[in-house]
Write a protein that holds these residues in place. Structure first.
Motif, short mmCIF file in Angstrom:
data_model
loop_
_atom_site.label_atom_id
_atom_site.label_comp_id
_atom_site.label_asym_id
_atom_site.label_seq_id
_atom_site.Cartn_x
_atom_site.Cartn_y
_atom_site.Cartn_z
N ASP A 186 77.14 67.03 80.67
CA ASP A 186 76.26 66.21 81.51
C ASP A 186 74.84 66.75 81.58
OD1 ASP A 186 76.83 68.43 83.15
OD2 ASP A 186 76.61 67.24 84.96
N ARG A 242 85.07 60.52 81.53
CA ARG A 242 84.44 61.70 82.13
C ARG A 242 85.51 62.71 82.46
NH1 ARG A 242 81.39 61.77 87.87
NH2 ARG A 242 83.53 61.72 88.56
N TYR A 296 81.23 64.24 79.26
CA TYR A 296 81.42 62.82 79.04
C TYR A 296 81.99 62.60 77.64
CZ TYR A 296 78.94 61.85 83.33
OH TYR A 296 78.57 61.78 84.64
N ALA A 339 74.89 56.35 78.55
CA ALA A 339 74.22 57.66 78.59
C ALA A 339 72.99 57.64 77.70
CB ALA A 339 75.18 58.74 78.12
#
Length: 112
Positions: A92, A74, A83, A40
Motif C-alpha cells: 500500500d 486486499r 493489494y 490503484a
C-alpha cells in the motif's frame, strides 16, 4: 437602462448556451464506476509485483508510476497492507486507492 439590461441578458444567454456540456465515458473498462471495485494509482517510480504478500517473496513483474490498476483484493500481514492484482501483490505504500477509475485518472493528471 432597459435596453442595456436586455443586451447583457441576451449576451449572457448566448455565451452560456454555446458550451458543450456533453460528458464522455471511456467504455474500455466496464468496471470503471462499479461501486464494488477499487482502483490503484501507482505513486512510486518503479514497483515490483510479489508472488505472495511479503517483501522476501519472488518478483513476478513490475509497474511504473501513474499506472492505473484494478484492485482484486486486499491482505493485511505483519509486514503491512498488500493489494492483489492480476500480476501479483503490491504494498500500500506504493499506491493511492480510489473508489472509481475516473478519480484515479484525475489524480494521475494532477501528479504530472
Amino acid at each position: 437602462m432597459k435596453k442595456l439590461f436586455l443586451f447583457f441578458f441576451f449576451s449572457l444567454l448566448f455565451f452560456a448556451c454555446k458550451k458543450d456540456k456533453t460528458i464522455y465515458f471511456d467504455e474500455s473498462e466496464p468496471h470503471s464506476l462499479n461501486p464494488d471495485v477499487f482502483w490503484a494509482l501507482v505513486s512510486d517510480p518503479y514497483v515490483a509485483y510479489r508472488q505472495v504478500p511479503d517483501w522476501n517473496s519472488e518478483v513476478t513483474g513490475s509497474c511504473r508510476k501513474n499506472d492505473i490498476l484494478e484492485v482484486k483484493g486486499r491482505t493485511i500481514t505483519s509486514s503491512g497492507i498488500w493489494y492483489s492484482f492480476d500480476n501479483g501483490y503490491l504494498p500500500d505504500s506504493a499506491l493511492q486507492i480510489f473508489s472509481n477509475r475516473y478519480k484515479a485518472i484525475t489524480a494521475r493528471g494532477r501528479n504530472n
